[in-house]
Design a protein around this motif. Structure first.
Motif, PDB file in Angstrom:
ATOM      1  N   VAL A   1       8.595 -10.410  -6.858  1.00 25.94           N
ATOM      2  CA  VAL A   1       9.594  -9.549  -6.230  1.00 25.94           C
ATOM      3  C   VAL A   1       9.553  -8.115  -6.756  1.00 25.94           C
ATOM      4  O   VAL A   1      10.047  -7.205  -6.093  1.00 25.94           O
ATOM      5  N   ILE A   2       8.971  -7.881  -7.927  1.00 25.73           N
ATOM      6  CA  ILE A   2       8.938  -6.524  -8.485  1.00 25.73           C
ATOM      7  C   ILE A   2       8.321  -5.510  -7.524  1.00 25.73           C
ATOM      8  O   ILE A   2       8.895  -4.438  -7.291  1.00 25.73           O
TER       9      ILE A   2
ATOM     10  N   HIS B   1       0.821  -1.207   0.000  1.00 28.70           N
ATOM     11  CA  HIS B   1       0.000   0.000   0.000  1.00 28.70           C
ATOM     12  C   HIS B   1       0.851   1.251   0.000  1.00 28.70           C
ATOM     13  O   HIS B   1       0.971   1.956   0.982  1.00 28.70           O
ATOM     14  N   VAL B   2       1.485   1.503  -1.141  1.00 29.01           N
ATOM     15  CA  VAL B   2       2.270   2.715  -1.343  1.00 29.01           C
ATOM     16  C   VAL B   2       1.968   3.196  -2.744  1.00 29.01           C
ATOM     17  O   VAL B   2       2.006   2.397  -3.689  1.00 29.01           O
ATOM     18  N   PRO B   3       1.643   4.486  -2.954  1.00 28.79           N
ATOM     19  CA  PRO B   3       1.371   4.967  -4.312  1.00 28.79           C
ATOM     20  C   PRO B   3       2.631   4.903  -5.149  1.00 28.79           C
ATOM     21  O   PRO B   3       3.665   5.443  -4.765  1.00 28.79           O
ATOM     22  N   VAL B   4       2.564   4.238  -6.267  1.00 25.64           N
ATOM     23  CA  VAL B   4       3.722   4.134  -7.163  1.00 25.64           C
ATOM     24  C   VAL B   4       3.240   4.208  -8.597  1.00 25.64           C
ATOM     25  O   VAL B   4       2.072   3.950  -8.888  1.00 25.64           O
ATOM     26  N   PRO B   5       4.125   4.554  -9.540  1.00 22.41           N
ATOM     27  CA  PRO B   5       3.749   4.540 -10.948  1.00 22.41           C
ATOM     28  C   PRO B   5       3.412   3.133 -11.400  1.00 22.41           C
ATOM     29  O   PRO B   5       3.934   2.173 -10.867  1.00 22.41           O
ATOM     30  N   ARG B   6       2.580   3.059 -12.408  1.00 23.98           N
ATOM     31  CA  ARG B   6       2.122   1.758 -12.882  1.00 23.98           C
ATOM     32  C   ARG B   6       3.019   1.244 -14.009  1.00 23.98           C
ATOM     33  O   ARG B   6       3.088   1.813 -15.079  1.00 23.98           O
TER      34      ARG B   6
ATOM     35  N   MET C   1       9.361  -3.675   5.925  1.00 23.30           N
ATOM     36  CA  MET C   1       8.586  -3.442   4.711  1.00 23.30           C
ATOM     37  C   MET C   1       7.163  -3.916   4.975  1.00 23.30           C
ATOM     38  O   MET C   1       6.949  -5.029   5.468  1.00 23.30           O
ATOM     39  N   GLU C   2       6.209  -3.059   4.690  1.00 20.28           N
ATOM     40  CA  GLU C   2       4.800  -3.388   4.921  1.00 20.28           C
ATOM     41  C   GLU C   2       4.245  -4.072   3.677  1.00 20.28           C
ATOM     42  O   GLU C   2       4.060  -3.451   2.628  1.00 20.28           O
TER      43      GLU C   2
ATOM     44  N   LEU D   1      10.062  -2.024  -5.785  1.00 17.59           N
ATOM     45  CA  LEU D   1       9.503  -0.686  -5.935  1.00 17.59           C
ATOM     46  C   LEU D   1       9.252   0.013  -4.602  1.00 17.59           C
ATOM     47  O   LEU D   1       9.135   1.235  -4.556  1.00 17.59           O
ATOM     48  N   THR D   2       9.142  -0.729  -3.511  1.00 14.67           N
ATOM     49  CA  THR D   2       8.922  -0.106  -2.213  1.00 14.67           C
ATOM     50  C   THR D   2      10.212   0.370  -1.563  1.00 14.67           C
ATOM     51  O   THR D   2      10.175   1.148  -0.615  1.00 14.67           O
ATOM     52  N   LEU D   3      11.352  -0.111  -2.059  1.00  8.38           N
ATOM     53  CA  LEU D   3      12.633   0.276  -1.466  1.00  8.38           C
ATOM     54  C   LEU D   3      13.028   1.668  -1.939  1.00  8.38           C
ATOM     55  O   LEU D   3      12.745   2.056  -3.075  1.00  8.38           O
ATOM     56  N   PRO D   4      13.711   2.448  -1.083  1.00  6.24           N
ATOM     57  CA  PRO D   4      14.123   3.805  -1.456  1.00  6.24           C
ATOM     58  C   PRO D   4      15.075   3.807  -2.647  1.00  6.24           C
ATOM     59  O   PRO D   4      15.779   2.823  -2.906  1.00  6.24           O
TER      60      PRO D   4
END
Length: 542
Positions: A240-241, A35-40, A328-329, A245-248
């Motif tokens: 794993v993708i 649950h983090v806003p990211v590009p699609r 990581m959530e 994407l959640t990592l800084p």
């Protein structure tokens, strides 16, 4: 002759090119939500990312020799050189006489050298080389040869095999075992059993990045024991993708996570006879020598050290690529297909694996068991004609070519001539085994591991069976297969490596450093530690 430029896109580049944003619930189809806003990311990019790089030319050529764009296939200079060199080495034994080598041995040497050149240069597809080997041996070494044999063409006690002996490689019991493995692997992908199992098994590993990486590696290794390394890597990369994407930005753990999947797939494939083609090639050579190895016995020999290597690789990747965040959530969802065909497949897969693991109890050969899912899934309509066509037949042809090559080398006496070139009694068995493994490891780093096993295992088996050194045939064939599977230092070493490299998060130098260390440590453990462990466990045949 021009090389077509290859597109290389990274995760960051793809995301920057897409202005739409979405929750990671978009990946629910792949079973992973964050649950983090990211590009699609685009689905076409995901499909391209999961396509092995070093299968590109072979996979994209149509039957008419044209590419998907309709352009005629163009030959590269390395391919032209490879074809020319193969013709030269084919004629060499007919021009020069090698002392101590029989006339039939000269013909076998000619075919063997063609195989070496074509498998190393990949001037033609690997499976095409395998088919050529079978054909040439029928024409030149069988009882139906086009060139009559002179008197005394074969060494004493050996004779020309019938052409059926070479065709039989295509229906060798090992081929049937591997075919069953392919049916299970393709069925798992079709009914998404692999991804659903990955989601379920990842839950106990919590939210710490190190633990998530360990879970990913263990799950990947387990799936890779019964699926192809490439299919397993593609499946797990879809899982794993979202983690990446959640990592800084700039977090080194991105590289570590991307490398963990292919490394675990390569190592996990060692664990079972159906895990990777070199295992099947080793089994075929052992069966031909009258040394049958059960499915469970192979696992008992391999799995303990596979676990140790996986733990070493995990610790190495965690230290080389530390994570910048503590937790990581993640939310992992799984939905199993409950349709009638899916249930039939689940039942078939469970019965097959159970029979493989209990072979010592019921005595039914693993090759016979391997044919059960083929019959069951085809007769019930779970596998359609389209599914049957999608099976990796080219891999089976490659394995069959190696088996046939071994038949020709043995029948012609070429194996004995090879052995006479070296004073083997002056080399200690442990040193000799180490050399075989190192050669397999080095060669498989730059060419197909199946081709490596096809070239080296017949020589190693012949040496072991000759009695020139105190070296077991089982050990030498097993170790050569292991050496070929431990090569993972470059993007071209294995399709799983190419998949990881195509994400854009992995640099070649990082892959080389970690891959070389894992390969060498694995080789040392298997060659120097495994025999002691096997002796304690009492699992080696007398």
């Amino acid at each position: 002759m021009q090389r077509r430029p290859q597109r290389k896109a990274s995760i960051a580049q793809e995301l920057e090119s897409n202005s739409k944003f979405a929750s990671h619930s978009l990946y629910a189809g792949y079973g992973f939500s964050v649950h983090v806003p990211v590009p699609r990311p685009s689905r076409t990019w995901l499909a391209a990312m999961t396509k092995p790089k070093n299968q590109g030319k072979e996979a994209t050529m149509a039957a008419d020799g044209k590419t998907p764009t309709g352009k005629q296939r163009s030959w590269t200079w390395p391919q032209v050189i490879g074809l020319g060199l193969s013709l030269v080495v084919f004629l060499l034994p007919y021009v020069f006489e090698f002392q101590g080598l029989s006339p039939a041995g000269h013909r076998a040497f000619s075919i063997f050298m063609v195989a070496v050149v074509l498998w190393v240069t990949e001037a033609i597809p690997l499976h095409a080389t395998a088919a050529l080997i079978i054909f040439l041996q029928i024409l030149l070494l069988s009882q139906q040869t086009m060139l009559p044999f002179p008197e005394g063409a074969f060494p004493e006690g050996r004779s020309a095999p019938g052409f059926g002996a070479f065709y039989a490689a295509l229906a060798n019991p090992v081929i049937m075992l591997f075919l069953g493995g392919f049916f299970l692997a393709d069925g798992s992908a079709k009914y998404r059993l692999d991804r659903n199992l990955a989601r379920v098994m990842l839950r106990p590993f919590g939210r710490k990045p190190r633990n998530i990486m360990l879970g990913m590696m263990l799950i990947t290794a387990l799936l890779s024991m019964f699926m192809s390394n490439t299919a397993t890597t593609a499946t797990m990369m879809a899982v794993v993708i979202p983690v990446l994407l959640t990592l800084p930005e700039g977090d080194r753990m991105k590289t570590g996570m991307a490398l963990a999947i292919p490394f675990a797939a390569n190592v996990g494939g060692i664990g079972t006879p159906v895990g990777t083609p070199p295992n099947a090639i080793a089994l075929g050579a052992l069966n031909a020598a009258g040394i049958p190895i059960s499915f469970l016995q192979w696992m008992a020999m391999a799995v303990p050290l596979v676990i140790v290597i996986l733990l070493f690789a995990w610790q190495l990747l965690c230290r080389l690529f530390p994570c910048a965040v503590e937790e990581m959530e993640l939310r992992i969802d799984s939905t199993f297909d409950t349709s009638r065909p899916a249930v039939i497949f689940y039942f078939t897969a469970a019965i097959t694996i159970l029979l493989w693991l209990t072979e010592p109890l019921h005595g039914v050969s693993s090759s016979i068991v391997g044919f059960f899912p083929v019959v069951m899934l085809l007769s019930t309509g779970v596998f359609t004609t389209k599914d049957l066509q999608a099976i990796q037949w080219h891999v089976l042809w490659l394995v069959a070519g190696g088996i046939a090559l071994g038949v020709g080398i043995t029948a012609s006496g070429l194996d004995g001539w090879f052995l006479s070139l070296v004073q083997w009694e002056e080399i200690t068995p442990i040193l000799l085994t180490t050399v075989f493994c190192l050669v397999a490891l080095a060669l498989s780093t730059v060419i197909s591991n199946s081709a490596t096993a096809n070239l080296i295992i017949p020589i190693g088996m012949s040496l072991a069976m000759s009695g020139a050194v105190h070296l077991g045939a089982l050990e030498v064939s097993f170790f050569i297969a292991i050496g070929a599977s431990l090569a993972m230092a470059l993007p071209i070493s294995t399709p799983p490596n190419a998949i990881a490299y195509s994400t854009g998060t992995v640099k070649t130098k990082d892959m080389a450093l970690a891959g070389i260390l894992i390969g060498l440590v694995g080789l040392i453990l298997f060659v120097w530690v495994a025999p002691l462990l096997w002796k304690v466990m009492g699992i080696l045949p007398s």
